[in-house]
Enzyme design. Structure first.
Site, short mmCIF file in Angstrom:
data_model
loop_
_atom_site.label_atom_id
_atom_site.label_comp_id
_atom_site.label_asym_id
_atom_site.label_seq_id
_atom_site.Cartn_x
_atom_site.Cartn_y
_atom_site.Cartn_z
N ARG A 15 -57.69 -0.24 29.94
CA ARG A 15 -56.78 0.91 28.81
C ARG A 15 -57.32 2.25 29.22
O ARG A 15 -58.19 2.70 29.70
CB ARG A 15 -57.21 0.49 27.60
CG ARG A 15 -56.77 -0.95 27.22
CD ARG A 15 -57.05 -1.16 25.81
NE ARG A 15 -58.56 -1.79 25.76
CZ ARG A 15 -59.41 -1.98 24.60
NH1 ARG A 15 -58.60 -2.19 23.46
NH2 ARG A 15 -60.58 -2.27 24.59
N LYS A 74 -62.72 3.13 24.10
CA LYS A 74 -64.00 2.47 23.85
C LYS A 74 -64.97 3.42 23.82
O LYS A 74 -64.99 4.78 23.84
CB LYS A 74 -64.27 1.68 25.14
CG LYS A 74 -63.47 0.33 25.08
CD LYS A 74 -63.41 -0.50 23.90
CE LYS A 74 -64.76 -1.14 23.69
NZ LYS A 74 -64.63 -1.99 22.23
N TYR A 93 -62.43 4.37 19.46
CA TYR A 93 -63.19 3.11 18.74
C TYR A 93 -64.58 3.44 18.77
O TYR A 93 -65.11 3.72 20.05
CB TYR A 93 -62.93 1.92 19.28
CG TYR A 93 -61.54 1.32 19.30
CD1 TYR A 93 -61.29 0.99 17.80
CD2 TYR A 93 -60.60 0.82 20.09
CE1 TYR A 93 -60.04 0.51 17.35
CE2 TYR A 93 -59.34 0.41 19.69
CZ TYR A 93 -59.05 -0.01 18.41
OH TYR A 93 -57.93 -0.38 17.86
N HIS A 95 -67.38 1.92 16.79
CA HIS A 95 -68.26 0.77 16.30
C HIS A 95 -69.50 0.97 16.12
O HIS A 95 -70.83 0.42 16.82
CB HIS A 95 -68.05 -0.78 17.15
CG HIS A 95 -66.46 -1.12 17.48
ND1 HIS A 95 -65.85 -1.75 16.24
CD2 HIS A 95 -65.67 -1.04 18.35
CE1 HIS A 95 -64.54 -2.14 16.57
NE2 HIS A 95 -64.41 -1.42 17.78
N GLU A 117 -61.54 2.64 14.26
CA GLU A 117 -61.46 1.39 13.27
C GLU A 117 -61.72 1.39 11.87
O GLU A 117 -62.00 0.56 10.95
CB GLU A 117 -62.59 0.24 13.91
CG GLU A 117 -64.09 0.89 13.67
CD GLU A 117 -64.49 1.74 14.78
OE1 GLU A 117 -65.77 2.03 14.65
OE2 GLU A 117 -63.72 2.34 15.71
N ASP A 269 -68.15 -6.78 18.91
CA ASP A 269 -68.39 -5.39 18.88
C ASP A 269 -69.00 -4.69 17.53
O ASP A 269 -69.40 -3.90 17.59
CB ASP A 269 -67.29 -4.60 19.27
CG ASP A 269 -66.13 -5.05 18.70
OD1 ASP A 269 -65.99 -5.49 17.54
OD2 ASP A 269 -64.87 -4.70 19.21
#
Length: 370
Positions: A15, A74, A93, A95, A117, A269
């Protein structure tokens, strides 16, 4: 504002953080976008397409990371920590509840870490997590079915069965976006589907949507144990916003499952909701514990990058425009949902679930912003 889009470096992460449409939106607001060479290749986006949308192509990751705001997909890996600096806005993101070292690095360098998120709408939904949860939920049944095949270490069960044989038993832990998406595919494949949740309204809604094609049960230790032991495929779909996922399936329970059964932990994750879960990659996606095949890839949607990139950037770009137009402080103060996305700011941990996960000091974001 100068916005940078680096190429993703996580294993088989195809991505990219922005499409040409996103570039066009930001440029139309007077901002400049720089994109690392070949960043969009894995999603079928050539450098020429970015240039035609108004971006400038840069040769290295360091160039892309030199921007005022970096837009990614990510969480950064260790080799990217050196790019962190004070006054950098990192929008991706994160996490962080499952990433203690990254959390400390972002705080130590004073990075404003805006996590996709944890951005919330007034009704409590997570608009930037939803599209990837839908992708991962649908994929979970797809990869689970494959790992039930004998050649992949499974027991050799076809989820939909055929006349005269039993259907595969699928147990889904959690009835949120991931769980509903997984149920959609599992039911479509003809499996026997049971979903567990603690929210009566969610279970009522799912039974209304799926009718007699799904069974819902209250999620407690007794029901989990009875169902998991008999399951062919268990899908972990539990989310606690911004915090570690609770461990619902123990190592002991895994040992009671039939050999060749499969588990797919979409919550990996966020630490995973299955005790035997550990993050894997698309290169080596599975491992066995007590004969049970585990699929725990932490970036599942990266495998279907074309679908995922467009689905993700459709919802991330409007917030990117807000951040670029107003700056992170003004944008966060003007939008409560965006405010909740700030996990680190000014050297502080500003999301309680993250601070609690690592035993670090929590500073309310309102206080950190001043």
């Amino acid at each position: 504002m100068l916005i940078g889009v680096p190429k993703e470096i996580k294993t088989r992460e195809y991505r990219v953080g922005m499409t040409p449409a996103g570039v066009r939106s930001l440029v139309a607001h007077g901002h400049k976008v720089i994109v690392e060479k070949n960043a969009g290749e894995g999603s079928g986006i050539s450098d020429d397409k970015f240039v035609r949308a108004g971006a400038t192509i840069v040769d290295t990751a360091a160039d892309a990371w030199s921007a005022d705001m970096v837009v990614k997909v990510k969480e950064p890996l260790k080799q990217e920590y050196g790019f962190f600096r004070k006054d950098l806005i990192l929008y991706t993101y994160l996490h962080l509840a499952a990433e203690p070292e990254l959390t400390r690095e972002l705080a130590a360098k004073g990075v404003a870490g805006v996590a996709y998120e944890t951005i919330e709408l007034p009704d409590g939904t997570l608009p930037l997590l939803r599209p990837m949860s839908e992708v991962a939920g649908r994929m979970s049944v797809q990869v689970g079915a494959q790992n039930l095949e004998k050649a992949h270490g499974g027991k050799g069960v076809l989820l939909g069965g055929v006349p005269g044989t039993r259907r595969g038993r699928v147990v889904i832990l959690g009835g949120g976006v991931v769980g509903k998406s997984a149920a959609t595919i599992a039911i479509g494949m003809g499996a026997q589907v049971t979903l567990l949740d603690v929210r009566a309204d969610v279970m009522a809604y799912l039974e209304d949507v799926f009718g007699g094609a799904i069974e819902t049960l209250y999620s407690n230790a007794e029901n989990i144990e009875q169902l998991v032991m008999r399951a062919d495929l268990v899908i972990g779909a539990v989310l606690v916003t911004g915090a570690k996922a609770p461990k619902l399936v123990t190592r002991e329970l895994i040992s009671k499952m039939e050999k060749g059964s499969a588990v797919v932990d979409v919550a990996v994750d966020q630490g995973g909701c299955i005790e035997t879960c550990r993050p894997t990659t698309h290169d080596n996606p599975t491992y066995e514990v007590d004969g049970v095949v585990h699929y725990c890839v932490a970036n599942m949607p990266g495998a279907v990058s074309h679908t995922s990139t467009w689905a993700l950037t459709n919802v991330t770009i409007p917030y990117a425009v807000k951040l670029a137009n107003q700056g992170v402080v003004a944008a966060a103060k003007a939008d409560r949902g965006l405010l909740l996305g700030l996990n680190t700011f000014g050297g502080q941990i500003t999301y309680k679930g993250v601070a609690d996960a690592h035993g670090l000091e929590y500073v309310a974001i309102e206080k950190a912003l001043g």
